[in-house]
Design an enzyme around this catalytic site. Structure first.
Site, PDB file in Angstrom:
ATOM      1  CB  ALA A  36     -54.077 -12.489  23.064  1.00 34.57           C
ATOM      2  CG  LEU A  37     -57.951  -7.884  21.262  1.00 32.56           C
ATOM      3  CD1 LEU A  37     -59.253  -7.098  21.092  1.00 32.56           C
ATOM      4  CD2 LEU A  37     -57.251  -8.055  19.919  1.00 32.56           C
ATOM      5  N   GLY A  40     -51.491  -2.259  21.208  1.00 39.45           N
ATOM      6  CA  GLY A  40     -51.178  -2.188  19.774  1.00 39.45           C
ATOM      7  C   GLY A  40     -52.422  -2.433  18.932  1.00 39.45           C
ATOM      8  CG  HIS A  41     -54.310  -6.270  18.979  1.00 44.12           C
ATOM      9  ND1 HIS A  41     -53.768  -6.932  20.061  1.00 44.12           N
ATOM     10  CD2 HIS A  41     -53.965  -7.005  17.893  1.00 44.12           C
ATOM     11  CE1 HIS A  41     -53.144  -8.019  19.640  1.00 44.12           C
ATOM     12  NE2 HIS A  41     -53.238  -8.084  18.331  1.00 44.12           N
ATOM     13  CD  GLU A 153     -45.674   1.804  10.048  1.00 47.22           C
ATOM     14  OE1 GLU A 153     -44.839   2.033  10.959  1.00 47.22           O
ATOM     15  OE2 GLU A 153     -45.970   2.635   9.178  1.00 47.22           O
ATOM     16  CB  SER A 190     -45.760  -9.129  20.518  1.00 46.75           C
ATOM     17  OG  SER A 190     -46.046 -10.474  20.154  1.00 46.75           O
TER      18      SER A 190
HETATM   19  P1  AMP Z   1     -52.175 -10.307  15.646  1.00 47.14           P
HETATM   20  O1  AMP Z   1     -53.365 -10.453  16.540  1.00 47.14           O
HETATM   21  O2  AMP Z   1     -50.884 -10.453  16.356  1.00 47.14           O
HETATM   22  O3  AMP Z   1     -52.282 -11.134  14.396  1.00 47.14           O
HETATM   23  O4  AMP Z   1     -52.183  -8.804  15.166  1.00 47.14           O
HETATM   24  C1  AMP Z   1     -53.320  -8.222  14.607  1.00 47.14           C
HETATM   25  C2  AMP Z   1     -52.952  -6.889  14.032  1.00 47.14           C
HETATM   26  O5  AMP Z   1     -52.435  -6.053  15.065  1.00 47.14           O
HETATM   27  C3  AMP Z   1     -51.868  -6.988  12.950  1.00 47.14           C
HETATM   28  O6  AMP Z   1     -52.162  -6.069  11.905  1.00 47.14           O
HETATM   29  C4  AMP Z   1     -50.626  -6.587  13.711  1.00 47.14           C
HETATM   30  O7  AMP Z   1     -49.629  -6.026  12.889  1.00 47.14           O
HETATM   31  C5  AMP Z   1     -51.194  -5.539  14.648  1.00 47.14           C
HETATM   32  N1  AMP Z   1     -50.296  -5.351  15.800  1.00 47.14           N
HETATM   33  C6  AMP Z   1     -49.793  -6.304  16.616  1.00 47.14           C
HETATM   34  N2  AMP Z   1     -48.953  -5.764  17.518  1.00 47.14           N
HETATM   35  C7  AMP Z   1     -48.917  -4.440  17.258  1.00 47.14           C
HETATM   36  C8  AMP Z   1     -48.213  -3.318  17.816  1.00 47.14           C
HETATM   37  N3  AMP Z   1     -47.361  -3.466  18.852  1.00 47.14           N
HETATM   38  N4  AMP Z   1     -48.429  -2.098  17.283  1.00 47.14           N
HETATM   39  C9  AMP Z   1     -49.254  -1.933  16.231  1.00 47.14           C
HETATM   40  N5  AMP Z   1     -49.943  -2.938  15.658  1.00 47.14           N
HETATM   41  C10 AMP Z   1     -49.769  -4.178  16.154  1.00 47.14           C
END
Ligand code: AMP
Length: 283
Positions: A36-37, A40-41, A153, A190
């Site tokens: 679900a990129l 941020g990803h 972060e 997110s």
């Molecule tokens: P997730 O798919 O939510 O587990 O996130 C995967 C990676 O992306 C993790 O290292 C998160 O901290 C990072 N991540 C998620 N949202 C953001 C964001 N808004 N900004 C920077 N990194 C993010």
């Protein structure tokens, strides 16, 4: 048409592909995600591109970091869109194992992080979480064997826990923290933001506003405890059910009561409707 990233589904295929990079003397950066990129990803992928010759992005919604009452079943998934985004971001390889490939029948090991993982904060509300994260991240590290791994972060306690684990287990890679990508109004991006109703989306930026204002006031030497109490009240007034708004040491995550104990990181978690949001900011 440009070629998309190579897609691997088995550990054997992944190792073959990474082996080719290694034999060519190339460095490898890993970006672990649950799919679900969003932007941020992709900021993590861009940083990885800058650091290493090859970028591997893992997409795995890890069942062991969700409690039974949490959103594993409904967690947003969009594999086709993810692949397209990763093609545009110039990722080389997507590692997307099935749950059976990651946790075959008879799997019986769990890494239980201490230190930052036990500092309260997320651990108080999601006691299953860091054990699940540490175990899957350790597996991803040994599967891909990258030189670098990028973490946001946005999930600050997770970044600290993973950094500590890599150090404690002598894992031969460098963990890189990447600043949080935000919407124009400050809301941290997110995958779970898609759960927000229009009304909830309007109040969601309160968290970042409070973090920013609190950080500025602490820098101006206002007492931390008072600043946090007022921030907590503002978050509650906006309609959130607050889990925590705390000031912690930025590296150990130990509680801090004075700027002298710094560097300080403010961390917040709160529910709006059914959606739980987290955010954090340095002072
Ligand atoms: P997730 O798919 O939510 O587990 O996130 C995967 C990676 O992306 C993790 O290292 C998160 O901290 C990072 N991540 C998620 N949202 C953001 C964001 N808004 N900004 C920077 N990194 C993010």
């Amino acid at each position: 048409m440009a070629k998309g990233p190579r897609l691997t589904r088995t550990i054997a295929a992944l190792r073959r592909a990474v082996g080719v990079y290694r034999r060519a003397g190339e460095t490898v950066a890993l970006v672990p995600t649950m799919g679900a990129l969003h932007r941020g990803h992709l900021a993590l992928v861009a940083q990885a591109r800058r650091r290493a010759d090859r970028v591997v992005v893992s997409i795995f919604v890890n069942p062991t970091q969700f409690a039974p009452h949490e959103d594993f079943g409904s967690y947003p998934r969009g594999f086709a869109a993810d692949l397209k985004a990763l093609q545009a971001a110039k990722a080389d390889l997507v590692w997307a194992p099935s749950a059976e490939e990651m946790y075959p029948e008879g799997f019986a090991t769990r890494i239980e992080p201490l230190g930052a993982a036990k500092a309260g904060l997320e651990d108080r509300f999601r006691p299953h979480f860091f054990g699940g994260v540490a175990t899957v991240v350790a597996k991803l590290f040994t599967q891909v064997a990258p030189d670098f791994a990028m973490f946001g972060e946005k999930d600050y306690q997770q970044l600290r826990v993973v950094t500590q684990m890599a150090k404690d287990l002598d894992l031969p890679l460098k963990i890189i923290g990447v600043p949080t990508a935000r919407e124009k109004d400050g809301l941290a991006l997110s995958s779970r933001n898609t759960y927000l109703s229009a009304a909830e989306r309007r109040v969601a930026p309160t968290l970042y506003r409070v973090l920013k204002a609190s950080s500025a006031r602490i820098r101006q030497r206002e007492p931390i405890e008072m600043v946090l109490e007022e921030g907590q009240a503002e978050i509650a007034r906006a309609g959130f059910a607050l889990d925590y708004l705390e000031a912690r040491h930025a590296l150990t995550l130990a509680p801090v009561t004075s700027r002298k104990n710094g560097p300080i990181r403010l961390l917040v978690a709160a529910k709006i409707g059914k959606t739980r949001l987290i955010d954090n900011l340095g002072v």
